[in-house]
Design an enzyme around this catalytic site. Structure first.
Site, short mmCIF file in Angstrom:
data_model
loop_
_atom_site.label_atom_id
_atom_site.label_comp_id
_atom_site.label_asym_id
_atom_site.label_seq_id
_atom_site.Cartn_x
_atom_site.Cartn_y
_atom_site.Cartn_z
N HIS A 1 0.84 -1.20 0.00
CA HIS A 1 0.00 0.00 0.00
C HIS A 1 0.88 1.26 0.00
O HIS A 1 2.06 1.19 0.37
CB HIS A 1 -0.90 0.01 1.24
CG HIS A 1 -2.10 -0.88 1.12
ND1 HIS A 1 -3.14 -0.88 2.01
CD2 HIS A 1 -2.42 -1.81 0.18
CE1 HIS A 1 -4.06 -1.75 1.65
NE2 HIS A 1 -3.64 -2.34 0.53
N GLU B 1 0.99 4.07 1.89
CA GLU B 1 1.56 4.52 3.18
C GLU B 1 2.68 3.57 3.60
O GLU B 1 3.71 3.99 4.11
CB GLU B 1 0.48 4.53 4.28
CG GLU B 1 -0.75 5.35 3.98
CD GLU B 1 -1.85 4.51 3.32
OE1 GLU B 1 -1.55 3.79 2.35
OE2 GLU B 1 -2.99 4.60 3.77
N CYS C 1 -6.06 2.17 5.48
CA CYS C 1 -6.90 0.98 5.69
C CYS C 1 -6.79 0.50 7.13
O CYS C 1 -5.76 0.65 7.78
CB CYS C 1 -6.49 -0.13 4.73
SG CYS C 1 -4.83 -0.76 5.01
N CYS D 1 -2.63 -0.47 7.24
CA CYS D 1 -1.79 0.73 7.29
C CYS D 1 -2.03 1.52 8.57
O CYS D 1 -1.11 2.13 9.11
CB CYS D 1 -2.04 1.61 6.07
SG CYS D 1 -1.37 0.86 4.59
#
Ligand SMILES: NC(=O)C1=CN([C@@H]2O[C@H](COP(=O)(O)OP(=O)(O)OC[C@H]3O[C@@H](n4cnc5c(N)ncnc54)[C@H](OP(=O)(O)O)[C@@H]3O)[C@@H](O)[C@H]2O)C=CC1
Ligand SMILES: Nc1c(N[C@@H]2O[C@H](COP(=O)(O)O)[C@@H](O)[C@H]2O)[nH]c(=O)[nH]c1=O
Length: 316
Positions: free
Chosen positions: A225, A227, A249, A259
């Protein structure tokens, strides 16, 4: 420190003409609005020229606002600050030979919210260096057209957040710093390898106005992801702000660590996102998870459509 720039300008962008008398562009209602903004700040800054030319008072006028400050344990008036390489300020004024020194010392004095009332030179530096969070611009219904007058200038992108009409004056409230970094995050999201089963997200990690790291979805492997990709590139992100085009998320279909947990573990102080996660893949609740542990969370709804636009699977 949250920095609010404030000024009044003519239709043709002048803050003052070249005459010796101070040009009052605001009307009574607008000066009262400025008074309210002042009352919500811990310090007010002006540049050396404004200090010399206007001999400003920078005091709160409303007795009620002064009383309210006193009641909440604040000093009656914000600190008065001048930046100047030559002025030795008198009375209770604080004088600093540079903006950086001013910001550093004011931060140390506990100033959380700074208002910068001009003039053009100082405002331009805050704009050009990305040091400001908001600009409040009151536009007065007149042209000045004086080539030797003082004009508002600078290089920055702003997002219009609010328009207020006070009789003949229009007050425009623009958001600056958060928006610049969020736009960068949205640009990064455009680099994501395409996917129908995962969002395209960009993330930027910033501390004290400097970018520590950036990332985007699927940047280093097919599941990473944004981040996470940004965090993975740096050892220390403590106290930083994370700008993510999508709400971080809190649950992952794959079972990987969400995250939100990664941001908490990294000691992130503030999370800014544009697009709230739609319940397409999972029912996420990242913002609430982050807020629960005391992280400041800001949602920039006005940039949500731009953040969403990168995600073709969402349709038009
Ligand atoms: N309409 C409105 O809302 C407002 C209008 N004004 C008007 O704007 C005019 C003044 O604007 P302007 O001429 O642009 O000047 P500024 O008020 O922005 O002051 C510029 C001065 O600030 C000091 N300074 C600026 N940057 C730095 C720095 N990085 N480090 C240290 N000192 C710094 C220097 O002072 P020094 O020379 O002492 O070293 C410089 O000459 C006035 O006519 C005033 O009436 C002002 C505020 C609001
Ligand atoms: N002329 C002008 C502004 N000028 C700003 O107000 C300061 C003066 O503050 P004070 O002495 O407390 O009244 C002055 O130095 C400058 O920073 N502000 C505005 O909102 N509208 C205006 O039209």
């Amino acid at each position: 420190m949250y920095v609010v720039l404030s000024c009044a300008a003519s239709i043709d962008g002048y803050l003052d003409d070249s005459s010796d008398t101070r040009l009052l562009l605001s009307n009574a209602a607008d000066f009262d609005r400025v008074d309210e903004v002042r009352a919500g700040c811990d310090a007010i800054m002006v540049g050396g020229n404004t200090y010399r030319r206007d001999q400003p008072r920078l005091r709160i006028r409303s007795a009620d606002r002064i009383a309210a400050r006193r009641a909440s344990g604040l000093p009656e008036h914000p600190l008065r600050v001048v930046v100047s390489r030559s002025v030795a300020a008198v009375d209770d004024w604080l004088a600093y030979p540079s903006i950086d020194l001013a910001l550093k010392d004011l931060e140390a004095r506990g100033v959380r919210r700074l208002m910068v009332e001009g003039g053009a030179d100082v405002l331009a530096q805050f704009l050009n260096r990305g040091l400001a969070d908001e600009l409040h611009l009151a536009v007065a219904p007149r042209f000045v057209g004086d080539p030797r007058g003082t004009r508002l200038n600078g290089i920055a992108e702003a997002t219009l957040a609010e328009v207020t009409q006070l009789d003949q004056i229009v007050v425009l409230r623009y958001l600056l710093r958060d928006h610049a970094f969020m736009r960068q995050a949205i640009e990064l999201s455009k680099l994501c390898p395409p996917s129908d089963t995962a969002f395209a997200v960009g993330a930027v990690i910033v501390r004290e106005g400097k970018i520590l790291s950036t990332g985007y979805s699927r940047e280093t492997d097919p599941t990473v992801h944004a981040e996470q990709a940004a965090l993975n590139k740096i050892g220390d992100a403590k106290g930083a702000t994370v700008y993510s085009s999508l709400e971080p998320c809190s649950i992952r279909k794959s079972g990987a660590r969400p995250c939100a947990d990664r941001l908490i573990e990294a000691g992130i102080a503030r999370v800014v996102y544009a697009w709230r996660e739609p319940p397409l893949f999972v029912h996420g609740d990242g913002a609430a998870v982050l807020k629960d542990v005391g992280i400041e969370v800001v949602e920039l709804t006005e940039l949500a459509a731009e953040a969403r636009a990168t995600n073709v699977m969402m349709g038009p």
